[in-house]
Design a protein around this motif. Structure first.
Motif, PDB file in Angstrom:
ATOM      1  N   LEU A 292      13.969 -10.220  -7.045  1.00 61.69           N
ATOM      2  CA  LEU A 292      12.775  -9.398  -7.164  1.00 61.69           C
ATOM      3  C   LEU A 292      11.960  -9.463  -5.875  1.00 61.69           C
ATOM      4  O   LEU A 292      11.802 -10.533  -5.290  1.00 61.69           O
ATOM      5  N   ASP A 293      11.449  -8.331  -5.454  1.00 65.12           N
ATOM      6  CA  ASP A 293      10.624  -8.297  -4.254  1.00 65.12           C
ATOM      7  C   ASP A 293       9.279  -8.973  -4.510  1.00 65.12           C
ATOM      8  O   ASP A 293       8.756  -8.951  -5.622  1.00 65.12           O
ATOM      9  N   GLN A 294       8.720  -9.547  -3.462  1.00 65.96           N
ATOM     10  CA  GLN A 294       7.404 -10.163  -3.578  1.00 65.96           C
ATOM     11  C   GLN A 294       6.337  -9.076  -3.705  1.00 65.96           C
ATOM     12  O   GLN A 294       6.462  -7.991  -3.152  1.00 65.96           O
ATOM     13  N   LEU A 295       5.282  -9.373  -4.459  1.00 67.40           N
ATOM     14  CA  LEU A 295       4.174  -8.429  -4.603  1.00 67.40           C
ATOM     15  C   LEU A 295       3.384  -8.387  -3.298  1.00 67.40           C
ATOM     16  O   LEU A 295       3.069  -9.425  -2.712  1.00 67.40           O
ATOM     17  N   ASN A 296       3.071  -7.194  -2.842  1.00 68.00           N
ATOM     18  CA  ASN A 296       2.343  -7.025  -1.582  1.00 68.00           C
ATOM     19  C   ASN A 296       0.919  -6.569  -1.868  1.00 68.00           C
ATOM     20  O   ASN A 296       0.678  -5.424  -2.246  1.00 68.00           O
ATOM     21  N   TRP A 297      -0.032  -7.471  -1.681  1.00 69.15           N
ATOM     22  CA  TRP A 297      -1.436  -7.189  -1.975  1.00 69.15           C
ATOM     23  C   TRP A 297      -2.145  -6.728  -0.705  1.00 69.15           C
ATOM     24  O   TRP A 297      -2.710  -7.528   0.037  1.00 69.15           O
ATOM     25  N   ASP A 298      -2.118  -5.442  -0.451  1.00 67.36           N
ATOM     26  CA  ASP A 298      -2.786  -4.870   0.718  1.00 67.36           C
ATOM     27  C   ASP A 298      -4.226  -4.538   0.320  1.00 67.36           C
ATOM     28  O   ASP A 298      -4.475  -3.641  -0.490  1.00 67.36           O
ATOM     29  N   LEU A 299      -5.184  -5.271   0.873  1.00 67.51           N
ATOM     30  CA  LEU A 299      -6.596  -5.112   0.513  1.00 67.51           C
ATOM     31  C   LEU A 299      -7.385  -4.310   1.546  1.00 67.51           C
ATOM     32  O   LEU A 299      -8.615  -4.265   1.472  1.00 67.51           O
ATOM     33  N   SER A 300      -6.708  -3.671   2.486  1.00 69.12           N
ATOM     34  CA  SER A 300      -7.419  -2.860   3.471  1.00 69.12           C
ATOM     35  C   SER A 300      -8.077  -1.672   2.782  1.00 69.12           C
ATOM     36  O   SER A 300      -7.512  -1.100   1.837  1.00 69.12           O
ATOM     37  N   PRO A 301      -9.291  -1.303   3.189  1.00 71.46           N
ATOM     38  CA  PRO A 301     -10.014  -0.210   2.532  1.00 71.46           C
ATOM     39  C   PRO A 301      -9.222   1.095   2.444  1.00 71.46           C
ATOM     40  O   PRO A 301      -9.313   1.816   1.454  1.00 71.46           O
ATOM     41  N   LYS A 302      -8.429   1.405   3.493  1.00 77.94           N
ATOM     42  CA  LYS A 302      -7.699   2.670   3.497  1.00 77.94           C
ATOM     43  C   LYS A 302      -6.596   2.705   2.441  1.00 77.94           C
ATOM     44  O   LYS A 302      -6.095   3.779   2.101  1.00 77.94           O
ATOM     45  N   VAL A 303      -6.228   1.553   1.919  1.00 75.18           N
ATOM     46  CA  VAL A 303      -5.242   1.477   0.841  1.00 75.18           C
ATOM     47  C   VAL A 303      -5.916   1.230  -0.502  1.00 75.18           C
ATOM     48  O   VAL A 303      -5.611   1.889  -1.501  1.00 75.18           O
ATOM     49  N   LEU A 304      -6.853   0.291  -0.516  1.00 76.52           N
ATOM     50  CA  LEU A 304      -7.497  -0.102  -1.774  1.00 76.52           C
ATOM     51  C   LEU A 304      -8.371   1.012  -2.358  1.00 76.52           C
ATOM     52  O   LEU A 304      -8.322   1.277  -3.561  1.00 76.52           O
ATOM     53  N   LEU A 305      -9.169   1.663  -1.514  1.00 78.04           N
ATOM     54  CA  LEU A 305     -10.114   2.673  -2.016  1.00 78.04           C
ATOM     55  C   LEU A 305      -9.416   3.852  -2.701  1.00 78.04           C
ATOM     56  O   LEU A 305      -9.860   4.289  -3.768  1.00 78.04           O
TER      57      LEU A 305
END
Length: 389
Positions: A292-305
């Motif tokens: 299973l692939d690792q979960l990628n938590w991208d918290l940059s505004p351009k992704v999160l918003l």
């Protein structure tokens, strides 16, 4: 209980926003982030929970654990949908589960009324209601088939971001498909009339009237598609049932049901991510072909918003569906018709992303949309429980 007129307006709003909530995550930054669907689902939950609090502006704050139950059904349905899309493609998978949700929701409203109200549900006109329901399902399936058969192919070669929780995936796009490839080892040709052309991963058209395939490798494709079909059916069971807890909640809680539901989406989604992370690190799965692939938590505004924006849009439709579930439209009319949000999503795909091109494809799309509308009229006029009018 709101009037039927307001309920119909809310159905329209739900169809509009549920057909549009995915637009923010089509932005380039989000696509490049290649978020795991469980991460995206959790981000949506982080927007759904606080945006649900708005209902307390007009309804006394209250709590029901039925909201958590509904959230659990929704999250589990989405999780199964991930696996279904990975194995079948989004067009086929949506056609199965959206049509199934219509039927399951209708059956809940028709057969299970004694669970939350006195007496049984007497449909205004059972034969016409069933015909309307069938027509809606046929239109949805047709819409999905058109989208799947004529959708613009992505030739970028990027890895599919729709990862799954279970193994037995379809072969990667860069692997030769034994059904469509002319480079397979020992080949057999199958001919038949009435075949339609399909697009390969390279964008070229291949007629299934004379298909070359490797009989050995063909067996490797059958299991994933079977598993995908089962997951799509399970998705329809969860999806068609996720509003039943609304009916089982105390009568004093109407739109306020959205608050425990919203909090439940965060808790259950977070729990799913935790379980997934643990599984991905176990030696049983982590060292096998089903890693299973690792979960990628991208918290940059351009992704999160944009993900949060999708959550807010989706929750607007959710609030509408909760109110409609407690109206005269109930589960027999309201929720089945909301599945026609696929039409709005398809229109956005054509207008903004040119996902369908050509007169034939767009004509078939509009034809399927018209079938859905015709079925909606029949179901709307004849599918309500007389007791709720």
């Amino acid at each position: 209980m709101v009037s039927s007129g307001i309920a119909w307006v809310l159905v329209g709003i739900a169809i509009l926003v549920w057909g549009s909530f995915i637009i923010p995550v089509k932005l380039k930054a989000v696509q490049e982030a290649q978020l795991h669907p469980l991460v995206f689902q959790t981000y949506m939950g982080l927007a759904i929970a606080p945006s649900s609090l708005i209902v307390w502006a007009w309804e006394k704050p209250s709590w029901t654990w039925w909201g958590f139950a509904g959230a659990g059904l929704w999250v589990m349905g989405n999780t199964c949908a991930i696996g279904a899309v990975k194995r079948l493609g989004i067009g086929t998978a949506q056609g199965i589960w959206a049509g199934g949700i219509c039927v399951i929701s209708f059956l809940w409203g028709f057969l299970a009324r004694p669970l939350w109200a006195d007496g049984t549900c007497t449909i205004t006109d059972v034969p016409l209601a069933i015909i309307g329901l069938v027509v809606v399902v046929v239109g949805i399936v047709g819409l999905s088939v058109v989208s799947s058969a004529f959708a613009k192919q992505d030739n970028s070669g990027d890895k599919d971001t729709l990862e799954t929780l279970i193994g037995d995936e379809l072969p990667a796009s860069e692997e030769p498909n034994p059904i469509l490839s002319s480079e397979a080892g020992s080949k057999t040709t199958v001919s038949g009339p009435g075949t339609i052309p399909r697009s390969t991963s390279s964008g070229s058209l291949v007629s299934l009237g004379a298909v070359e395939f490797d009989p050995v490798k063909l067996e490797t494709l059958s299991k994933p598609r079977l598993v995908g079909s089962v997951l799509a059916i399970i998705t329809s069971l969860f999806g068609g049932s996720c509003l039943v807890p609304v009916k089982l909640a105390p009568d004093s809680i109407q739109a306020g049901y959205a608050v425990p539901f919203g909090i439940g989406t965060v808790v259950v989604s977070g729990g799913m991510c935790l379980v997934y992370t643990v599984l991905s690190k176990t030696c049983v799965l982590g060292s096998s072909a089903h890693k299973l692939d690792q979960l990628n938590w991208d918290l940059s505004p351009k992704v999160l918003l944009p993900c949060l924006g999708s959550g807010v849009l989706w929750n607007i439709g959710n609030l509408c569906s909760i109110v409609v579930a407690n109206s005269s439209l109930g589960l027999t009319i309201g929720y089945p018709l909301m599945q026609s949000a696929l039409v709005i999503g398809g229109i956005w795909g054509i207008v903004l992303y040119q996902e369908l091109k050509g007169v034939k494809a767009i004509t078939l799309f509009l034809g399927s949309a018209s079938v859905i509308c015709a079925g909606a009229v029949l179901l709307g006029m004849n599918g309500a429980c007389k007791e709720d009018k």
